[in-house]
Design an enzyme around this catalytic site. Structure first.
Site, PDB file in Angstrom:
ATOM      1  N   ARG A  79      19.395  -4.643  43.217  1.00  9.73           N
ATOM      2  CA  ARG A  79      20.575  -3.833  42.951  1.00  9.73           C
ATOM      3  C   ARG A  79      20.766  -2.792  44.050  1.00  9.73           C
ATOM      4  O   ARG A  79      19.815  -2.088  44.408  1.00  9.73           O
ATOM      5  CB  ARG A  79      20.392  -3.124  41.599  1.00  9.73           C
ATOM      6  N   LEU A  91       0.826  -1.212   0.000  1.00 10.20           N
ATOM      7  CA  LEU A  91       0.000   0.000   0.000  1.00 10.20           C
ATOM      8  C   LEU A  91       0.863   1.267   0.000  1.00 10.20           C
ATOM      9  O   LEU A  91       0.712   2.132  -0.863  1.00 10.20           O
ATOM     10  CB  LEU A  91      -0.919  -0.008   1.238  1.00 10.20           C
ATOM     11  N   THR A  92       1.791   1.362   0.963  1.00 13.73           N
ATOM     12  CA  THR A  92       2.562   2.595   1.155  1.00 13.73           C
ATOM     13  C   THR A  92       3.478   2.872  -0.040  1.00 13.73           C
ATOM     14  O   THR A  92       4.051   1.958  -0.625  1.00 13.73           O
ATOM     15  CB  THR A  92       3.402   2.474   2.444  1.00 13.73           C
ATOM     16  N   GLU A  93       3.610   4.155  -0.353  1.00  9.68           N
ATOM     17  CA  GLU A  93       4.468   4.557  -1.478  1.00  9.68           C
ATOM     18  C   GLU A  93       5.479   5.603  -1.004  1.00  9.68           C
ATOM     19  O   GLU A  93       5.301   6.191   0.069  1.00  9.68           O
ATOM     20  CB  GLU A  93       3.601   5.127  -2.599  1.00  9.68           C
ATOM     21  N   GLU A 109       1.130   1.173  11.275  1.00 12.06           N
ATOM     22  CA  GLU A 109      -0.335   1.032  11.319  1.00 12.06           C
ATOM     23  C   GLU A 109      -1.019   2.357  11.672  1.00 12.06           C
ATOM     24  O   GLU A 109      -2.030   2.375  12.358  1.00 12.06           O
ATOM     25  CB  GLU A 109      -0.750  -0.054  12.334  1.00 12.06           C
TER      26      GLU A 109
END
Lengths: 115, 388
Positions: free
Chosen positions: B273, B130-132, B368
């Site tokens: 610790r 999807l992403t470009e 997302e």
């Protein structure tokens, strides 16, 4: 061969090759990274990674390679993305030569393809 | 609102927790700190185990052979499954199986035969493209990849960026602009075989998530048949958007696992610790960090479970899912950051999983849909449609 290379914009290790021996390995920084072992005919016979389990990073990995004598020269690259860079180098080798280096045959199940 | 798990959910939680602690963690202890996969023999053994437990293919709808879990139970499982080093992006190393690409459940029968069923059987892999390079947060407007019709075929030209798994995929769900509308009404989804001439995996893209790379794709005069169209022409964005909304709840739940584990580690470390004559746990500065962690974890958990319960009741959950995604991804990042601070030097090393979670959680604030887009979604819902 060359037409494949022009279609793939991934790059190999740019550092020059140097002789593989215990002294050269000991001189390396203990950082994480990837490396390439080349035989005396100039063919890449192994692409390896020095990951988080190596005691002294590339130094440990290349000391082991010097002892194993799989090749005569090597080059390396420091990177924290050693796993993905290693996969990229194997995929690039496959795209150019049609196969992975002879000592990486067991790693093919991890690889995708550049095309 | 009652967030207590039911008896059945509690049993599932305990089963998954035991599986993570007894099966995953011991194997992981011997792996590279950035490992993304198990030894194939271990993988096969554990897949057989999850199948026997009836949990294989968690996200597969019941009518396609999945276990038919409701969203709340799925979210509770995601919280447990992600409580190990690789758990954020690779919960239990995928031994609970995948669901293929959810959009394929809406495919034609022929497309299901060719892509969905082989994917569910583990014979084929798909990827979601999807992403470009022109943008990913507003994909409807950013898509520049174009497809034009030529007889019974479509010719696709363009590129995609940050695509996971394309180099190993047998097919890709490719979104391309097919209409004149510059927004969501001009986008079509195509199912494309990755060996189609013109489909190129150009390069590997390295990210903070150094166990896994993304890829950049290019399409050059790539011809596909009209049968490759998924759904309707110019209505593909609805298919993409459906996935983006649906994924937010388990995505948010998965952020909680590393946060819970990091808090456990921080508490343990603080109690043992010593510095300046007393344990870290006795120092107010550390106590406050641990309390702030607990507030972040509980707040995020409530947001996730509220969204999940609304989804299960069939109520509108768009705002709640966006809120859960935003709160959980940001809260988990803060928790891990504080846990590293409490651990000091060792917290920065690959000896502990904290540094891996720190890097990978940074991606969750963008993946997302970034936090800003989640706020935009909520603002639209709160202020009404005229503010789109």
């Amino acid at each position: 061969m060359s037409y494949r290379r022009t279609m793939v914009s991934a790059r190999g290790i740019s550092r020059p090759l140097q002789d593989l021996n215990a002294e050269a390995a000991r001189a390396l920084s203990a950082q994480l990274g990837v490396y390439e072992i080349v035989d005396d005919a100039g063919a890449t016979v192994f692409i390896g990674q020095a990951g988080g389990l190596e005691t002294f990073g590339l130094r440990s990995a290349l000391e082991r390679e010097a002892e194993a004598s799989r090749g005569v020269r090597f080059r390396y690259e420091f990177t924290h993305a050693y796993r993905t860079r290693w996969q990229e180098l194997l995929m690039l080798h496959h795209a150019i030569h049609g196969d992975v280096p002879v000592n990486n045959r067991d790693d093919t199940h991890l690889l995708g393809r550049l095309s | 609102m009652d967030f207590r798990p039911t008896q059945e959910q509690q049993l599932i939680i305990e089963t998954v927790r035991r599986y993570v602690r007894e099966e995953i963690e011991p194997l992981e202890a011997g792996l590279d700190p950035d490992a993304g996969e198990l030894d194939p023999a271990d993988q096969a053994r554990l897949v057989a185990m999850t199948k026997q437990m009836g949990f294989y293919g968690l996200d597969i709808p019941e009518e396609f052979g999945g276990p038919g879990l409701d969203t709340t139970t799925r979210a509770l499982m995601a919280i447990e499954m992600s409580q190990h080093r690789a758990g954020l992006y690779n919960p239990c190393y995928g031994t609970f199986g995948g669901a293929g690409l959810a959009q394929l459940y809406e495919a034609t029968d022929a497309q299901k035969e060719r892509y969905l069923y082989p994917a569910l059987r583990g014979e084929k892999k798909g990827c979601f493209a999807l992403t470009e390079p022109s943008g990913g947060s507003d994909p409807a407007r950013a898509i520049k990849t174009r497809a034009h019709q030529d007889g019974d075929e479509w010719i696709i030209n363009g590129s995609k960026l940050y695509i996971s798994g394309a180099d190993k995929a047998d097919f890709a769900l490719v979104f391309a602009r097919t209409g004149d509308d510059p927004g969501r009404n001009g986008v079509t989804a195509f199912i494309v075989d990755t060996d189609t001439p013109g489909f190129h995996v150009e390069r590997v893209v390295h990210t903070l998530r150094s166990t896994h790379y993304a890829t950049e794709l290019s399409f050059t005069e790539m011809r596909v048949s009209h049968d490759s169209v998924l759904g309707e022409v110019n209505r593909g964005f609805a298919i993409a958007n459906d996935r983006l909304s649906r994924q937010r709840i388990p995505y948010a739940a998965g952020c909680l696992g590393p946060a819970i584990k990091a808090q456990e580690m921080a508490v343990e470390w603080a109690k043992n610790r010593e510095a300046f004559g007393s344990t870290l746990a006795e120092k107010q500065a550390v106590q406050w960090m641990i309390v702030d962690n607990e507030i972040d974890i509980r707040h995020a958990r409530w947001c996730v479970l509220e969204a999940a319960q609304r989804a299960d009741r069939g109520e509108r959950f768009r705002t709640e899912a966006a809120m859960a995604k935003l709160v959980a991804s940001e809260a988990a990042g803060r928790v891990v950051d504080r846990a590293m601070q409490i651990h000091g030097g060792i917290g920065m090393t690959k000896d502990l999983p904290l540094e891996r979670w720190y890097r990978e959680l940074r991606i969750r604030r963008v993946g997302e849909g970034p936090s800003e887009v989640q706020r935009l979604i909520m603002a639209r819902e709160i202020l009404g449609g005229s503010f789109k």
